[in-house]
Design an enzyme around this catalytic site. Structure first.
Site, PDB file in Angstrom:
ATOM      1  N   HIS A 120     -17.254  -4.892  -0.484  1.00  0.00           N
ATOM      2  CA  HIS A 120     -15.841  -5.258  -0.584  1.00  0.00           C
ATOM      3  C   HIS A 120     -15.442  -6.413   0.338  1.00  0.00           C
ATOM      4  CE1 HIS A 120     -11.598  -4.841  -1.254  1.00  0.00           C
ATOM      5  NE2 HIS A 120     -11.397  -4.807   0.041  1.00  0.00           N
ATOM      6  N   TYR A 167       0.850  -1.191   0.000  1.00  0.00           N
ATOM      7  CA  TYR A 167       0.000   0.000   0.000  1.00  0.00           C
ATOM      8  C   TYR A 167       0.883   1.238   0.000  1.00  0.00           C
ATOM      9  CZ  TYR A 167      -4.211  -2.558   1.493  1.00  0.00           C
ATOM     10  OH  TYR A 167      -5.291  -3.382   1.577  1.00  0.00           O
TER      11      TYR A 167
END
Ligand SMILES: *[C@@H]1O[C@H](CO)[C@@H](O)[C@H](O)[C@H]1NC(C)=O
Ligand SMILES: *[C@@H]1O[C@H](CO)[C@@H](O)[C@H](O)[C@H]1NC(C)=O
Ligand SMILES: *[C@@H]1O[C@H](CO)[C@@H](O)[C@H](O)[C@H]1NC(C)=O
Ligand SMILES: *[C@@H]1O[C@H](CO)[C@@H](O)[C@H](O)[C@H]1NC(C)=O
Length: 429
Positions: free
Chosen positions: A326, A200
């Protein structure tokens, strides 16, 4: 090794403008280039029912239909006329280039129809699937819509007053450009992705200063390397963040995570819209294990909205207009339930696919009141796994989230819960 930037799909939503005055019919499109023929619609997934208001700038008869091929043959058609002797409304089907035949079964329920200011309109609803073989089965996917109208009430040949337009009624994604709009591009440059499974990257940057309030109406991803970018999230920083940065976001399982506030979205030019993240808290859940070898394992996240004082004092109702669901790779199904005056499903995906994550607009604006609960249920399949799966940020970990797009915006950005691990550890230790 495949390197991915994991997690969430980009939220890309555009709210319908002035035309959407009826919250039951949030969508609107003109079916013709001259903007004389207008269709407004909305639907309820639970009831499998769709409602249309069809408006044409004529005082004559009006006809609207769903067609397998874009012409009248086999089309499912309704025709209406407001005449001095009364209203006429019939459910019909096309048999070719001749007058559509009246169905033996009338499956469209007329709510109202009328004529004013040179326009004729009719509001009616029907089931996605009726029992009449002459009715069209409305599914999520592009539908060919046809229309025709006359200059007087004698239903007859329409001449050139006809047309067709393809619209995905149940998964509508309006495309619009707003005049005088401007765009801002934010890029992460020259980034070397390390050879790890999940990476990330966070960039905190100051956007140009704007003199007055602006609304975001569209977001597009600028991606050079499709093979490594998994998803991008955009947040507005809280006030205490004053310095920019460009670095890895997460330093470990329980590393830093950003406190995030979503940017304001516009709805109908009147309200600020917000995104509320619901579901299971994705971090700090070391003890929560999804067992390996499970065909259907359910995890639940609960949001109790009475925990938002802001909601109770200033905003009596949140109107949910869109949802993005999600999970990671083991997710097979996600349901978002709303428990209040009347319990309802806010959103459901029975065939969840990690590779296809998108925001969907709801067919009607669903209202959440203070004190109501929102429950996100995720179903996982771990039959192919040799070890337990944890909640976490890596693609091989799991998540269970539902991002609700709603208005008017409140300060709260997430309402997540943790499963009671005290109880669970007994079963799975
Ligand atoms: C259609 O009729 C409405 C109501 O009279 C009017 O406001 C609108 O301008 C008309 N549209 C066109 C394209 O003529
Ligand atoms: C939600 O919170 C309120 C106030 O704290 C509480 O009274 C209520 O029982 C909670 N509901 C659930 C389902 O936990
Ligand atoms: C299985 O997962 C647990 C918890 O994450 C971990 O401690 C253990 O090392 C894993 N076992 C194997 C064989 O990977
Ligand atoms: C969690 O579960 C345990 C065991 O069932 C129970 O004693 C405890 O009250 C629960 N905790 C919460 C916060 O509900």
């Amino acid at each position: 090794m495949s390197c991915r930037l994991p997690v969430l799909g980009l939220v890309l939503l555009w709210m319908q403008g002035a035309g959407a005055s009826d919250p039951d019919l949030p969508f609107m499109e003109y079916l013709d280039e001259n903007h004389l023929v207008c269709l407004k619609w909305g639907f309820n997934d639970d009831l499998e029912e769709i409602t249309f208001t069809f408006v044409v700038n004529t005082t004559g008869w009006i006809g609207f239909g769903l067609s397998p091929n874009g012409n009248m043959f086999d089309a499912d058609i309704v025709i209406g006329a407001v005449t001095p002797s009364g209203n006429h409304f019939t459910d019909r089907h096309g048999i070719g280039k001749v007058m559509p035949v009246i169905d033996e079964e009338q499956n469209c329920i007329l709510h109202s129809m009328g004529e004013s200011d040179g326009q004729t309109w009719m509001k009616f609803s029907r089931k996605f699937l009726t029992c009449d073989k002459h009715d069209y089965h409305i599914k999520a996917g592009p539908e060919k819509l046809i229309y025709a109208y006359g200059l007087n009430d004698m239903i007859g040949y329409h001449q050139t007053r006809r047309g067709t337009k393809t619209i995905n009624l149940l998964n509508y994604k309006p495309q619009m450009d707003v005049p005088d709009s401007t765009s801002i591009t934010v890029r992460v440059d020259n980034l070397a992705i390390p050879a790890i499974d999940t990476y990330y990257h966070c960039k905190i940057t100051k956007l140009p200063y704007l003199e007055k309030k602006h609304h975001v109406y569209k977001i597009e991803a600028v991606i050079d390397n499709y093979d490594i970018v998994h998803h991008i999230l955009l947040y507005k920083c809280p006030k205490f963040v004053t310095v920019g940065s460009d670095q890895p976001c997460f330093t470990g399982d329980d590393g830093d995570y950003c406190l995030e506030v979503m940017a304001a979205w516009a709805v109908g030019g009147m309200y600020d819209a917000g995104i509320l993240t619901t579901g299971i808290q994705p971090f700090g859940l070391i003890e929560y294990n999804i067992p390996q070898g499970a065909q259907n394992f359910h995890s639940y996240g609960v949001c109790n909205t009475s925990l938002f004082p802001d909601l109770i004092e200033n905003v009596p109702v949140l109107n949910v207009i869109g949802v993005m669901l999600h999970t990671h790779l083991a997710g097979r199904k996600v349901r978002v339930g709303h428990f209040g005056d009347k319990d309802q499903l806010l959103a459901v995906n029975e065939n969840y696919d990690f590779e296809v994550q998108e925001s969907v607009l709801l067919g009607e604006h669903k209202k959440i009141k203070p004190g109501d609960d929102i429950v996100v249920e995720c179903t996982y399949n771990t039959e192919d796994r040799k070890n337990v799966t944890r909640m976490g940020f890596s693609t091989s970990d799991e998540m269970c989230l539902a991002f609700l797009l709603y208005y008017p915006a409140i300060e709260v950005t997430s309402c997540l819960s943790k499963p009671n691990v005290t109880h669970l550890s007994k079963s799975f230790s």
